[in-house]
Write an enzyme that holds these catalytic residues in place. Structure first.
Site, PDB file in Angstrom:
ATOM      1  N   ASN A 193       0.819  -0.975   0.123  1.00  0.00           N
ATOM      2  CA  ASN A 193      -0.108  -0.508  -0.306  1.00  0.00           C
ATOM      3  C   ASN A 193       0.981   1.597   0.206  1.00  0.00           C
ATOM      4  O   ASN A 193       1.503   1.596   0.960  1.00  0.00           O
ATOM      5  CB  ASN A 193      -0.799   0.007   0.969  1.00  0.00           C
ATOM      6  CG  ASN A 193      -2.450  -1.069   1.121  1.00  0.00           C
ATOM      7  OD1 ASN A 193      -2.348  -1.568   0.448  1.00  0.00           O
ATOM      8  ND2 ASN A 193      -2.148  -1.979   2.313  1.00  0.00           N
ATOM      9  N   HIS A 234       6.335  -1.959   2.737  1.00  0.00           N
ATOM     10  CA  HIS A 234       6.166  -3.302   3.375  1.00  0.00           C
ATOM     11  C   HIS A 234       5.949  -4.191   2.051  1.00  0.00           C
ATOM     12  O   HIS A 234       4.800  -3.448   1.322  1.00  0.00           O
ATOM     13  CB  HIS A 234       5.989  -3.795   5.157  1.00  0.00           C
ATOM     14  CG  HIS A 234       4.552  -3.248   4.787  1.00  0.00           C
ATOM     15  ND1 HIS A 234       4.703  -1.879   5.245  1.00  0.00           N
ATOM     16  CD2 HIS A 234       3.153  -3.447   4.887  1.00  0.00           C
ATOM     17  CE1 HIS A 234       4.107  -1.115   5.863  1.00  0.00           C
ATOM     18  NE2 HIS A 234       2.365  -1.950   5.079  1.00  0.00           N
ATOM     19  N   GLN A 250      -1.715   2.368   3.345  1.00  0.00           N
ATOM     20  CA  GLN A 250      -0.287   2.896   4.159  1.00  0.00           C
ATOM     21  C   GLN A 250      -0.779   3.100   5.567  1.00  0.00           C
ATOM     22  O   GLN A 250      -1.224   5.237   4.651  1.00  0.00           O
ATOM     23  CB  GLN A 250       0.212   2.868   2.648  1.00  0.00           C
ATOM     24  CG  GLN A 250       1.632   3.032   3.973  1.00  0.00           C
ATOM     25  CD  GLN A 250       3.059   3.167   3.416  1.00  0.00           C
ATOM     26  OE1 GLN A 250       2.726   4.196   1.901  1.00  0.00           O
ATOM     27  NE2 GLN A 250       4.317   2.779   3.699  1.00  0.00           N
ATOM     28  N   SER A 251      -0.507   2.517   6.434  1.00  0.00           N
ATOM     29  CA  SER A 251      -0.535   2.786   7.068  1.00  0.00           C
ATOM     30  C   SER A 251       0.504   2.631   8.986  1.00  0.00           C
ATOM     31  O   SER A 251       0.970   3.586   9.731  1.00  0.00           O
ATOM     32  CB  SER A 251      -1.481   2.227   8.728  1.00  0.00           C
ATOM     33  OG  SER A 251      -0.978   1.028   8.453  1.00  0.00           O
ATOM     34  N   HIS A 297       2.674  -7.427   1.775  1.00  0.00           N
ATOM     35  CA  HIS A 297       2.429  -7.925   2.370  1.00  0.00           C
ATOM     36  C   HIS A 297       1.829  -9.623   1.598  1.00  0.00           C
ATOM     37  O   HIS A 297       1.649  -9.398   0.216  1.00  0.00           O
ATOM     38  CB  HIS A 297       0.510  -7.564   2.278  1.00  0.00           C
ATOM     39  CG  HIS A 297       0.338  -6.250   3.248  1.00  0.00           C
ATOM     40  ND1 HIS A 297      -0.337  -6.432   4.671  1.00  0.00           N
ATOM     41  CD2 HIS A 297       0.802  -5.265   3.142  1.00  0.00           C
ATOM     42  CE1 HIS A 297      -0.435  -5.498   4.867  1.00  0.00           C
ATOM     43  NE2 HIS A 297       0.072  -4.434   3.822  1.00  0.00           N
TER      44      HIS A 297
HETATM   45  P1  AMP Z   1       0.008  -1.269   5.881  1.00  0.00           P
HETATM   46  O1  AMP Z   1      -1.378  -0.421   6.368  1.00  0.00           O
HETATM   47  O2  AMP Z   1      -0.484  -1.448   4.130  1.00  0.00           O
HETATM   48  O3  AMP Z   1       0.563   0.309   5.988  1.00  0.00           O
HETATM   49  O4  AMP Z   1       0.326  -2.140   6.703  1.00  0.00           O
HETATM   50  C1  AMP Z   1       0.364  -2.308   8.453  1.00  0.00           C
HETATM   51  C2  AMP Z   1       0.481  -3.026   8.963  1.00  0.00           C
HETATM   52  O5  AMP Z   1       0.820  -2.913   9.893  1.00  0.00           O
HETATM   53  C3  AMP Z   1      -1.233  -3.813   9.137  1.00  0.00           C
HETATM   54  O6  AMP Z   1      -1.460  -4.703   8.438  1.00  0.00           O
HETATM   55  C4  AMP Z   1      -0.947  -3.979  10.524  1.00  0.00           C
HETATM   56  O7  AMP Z   1      -1.641  -4.939  10.894  1.00  0.00           O
HETATM   57  C5  AMP Z   1       0.748  -4.308  10.771  1.00  0.00           C
HETATM   58  N1  AMP Z   1       1.371  -4.171  11.947  1.00  0.00           N
HETATM   59  C6  AMP Z   1       0.733  -2.734  13.059  1.00  0.00           C
HETATM   60  N2  AMP Z   1       1.501  -3.359  14.258  1.00  0.00           N
HETATM   61  C7  AMP Z   1       2.310  -4.458  13.855  1.00  0.00           C
HETATM   62  C8  AMP Z   1       3.027  -5.122  14.350  1.00  0.00           C
HETATM   63  N3  AMP Z   1       3.274  -4.457  15.957  1.00  0.00           N
HETATM   64  N4  AMP Z   1       3.729  -6.748  14.493  1.00  0.00           N
HETATM   65  C9  AMP Z   1       3.002  -7.224  13.214  1.00  0.00           C
HETATM   66  N5  AMP Z   1       2.053  -6.458  12.577  1.00  0.00           N
HETATM   67  C10 AMP Z   1       1.808  -5.383  12.846  1.00  0.00           C
END
Ligand code: AMP
Length: 110
Positions: A83, A96, A90-91, A98
């Site tokens: 994302n 990364h 993206q958060s 997925h």
């Molecule tokens: P995105 O929203 O594409 O940036 O994906 C970020 C992902 O990181 C989300 O699917 C979250 O569930 C995951 N995430 C956030 N914090 C952690 C963590 N501490 N360990 C593993 N996954 C995480």
């Protein structure tokens, strides 16, 4: 510092399934499929938009590791997603991929 940097540095626990000098992969904390693994470079590139030509080999390595990890997880059919930016979902601003698998996937994604 992003949460993924803390995982790389060992400051935050994660269920790590792959780790080497360049790449780390761990289970997503909030899985969206029976298999949901995040594959990240150790280099802190924020998003695909921030990738430079210096990163071409690294990103190829990341893709190669992703397909190896998917196979190790027993997946033949899966989705590999990045994302890019908030509107795309993206958060976490450490690039990364997925790996999502273990169930049928709809298209297009929401
Ligand atoms: P995105 O929203 O594409 O940036 O994906 C970020 C992902 O990181 C989300 O699917 C979250 O569930 C995951 N995430 C956030 N914090 C952690 C963590 N501490 N360990 C593993 N996954 C995480």
């Amino acid at each position: 510092m992003s949460i993924f940097q803390k995982i790389i540095d060992g400051e935050m626990p994660a269920d790590i399934v792959y780790n080497d000098d360049e790449v780390c992969a761990f289970k997503d904390i909030s899985p969206k499929a029976p298999v949901h693994i995040l594959v990240i470079p150790k280099k802190p590139i924020k998003s695909l938009s921030d990738m430079s030509s210096d990163d071409i080999q690294l990103m190829g390595t990341l893709l190669f590791r992703a397909k190896q990890i998917a196979a190790e997880q027993g997946l033949t059919d899966y989705r590999l997603v990045t994302n890019n930016g908030a509107q795309a979902g993206q958060s976490v601003y450490h690039i990364h991929f997925h790996i999502l698998g273990g169930r049928p996937m709809g298209w297009p994604p929401g």
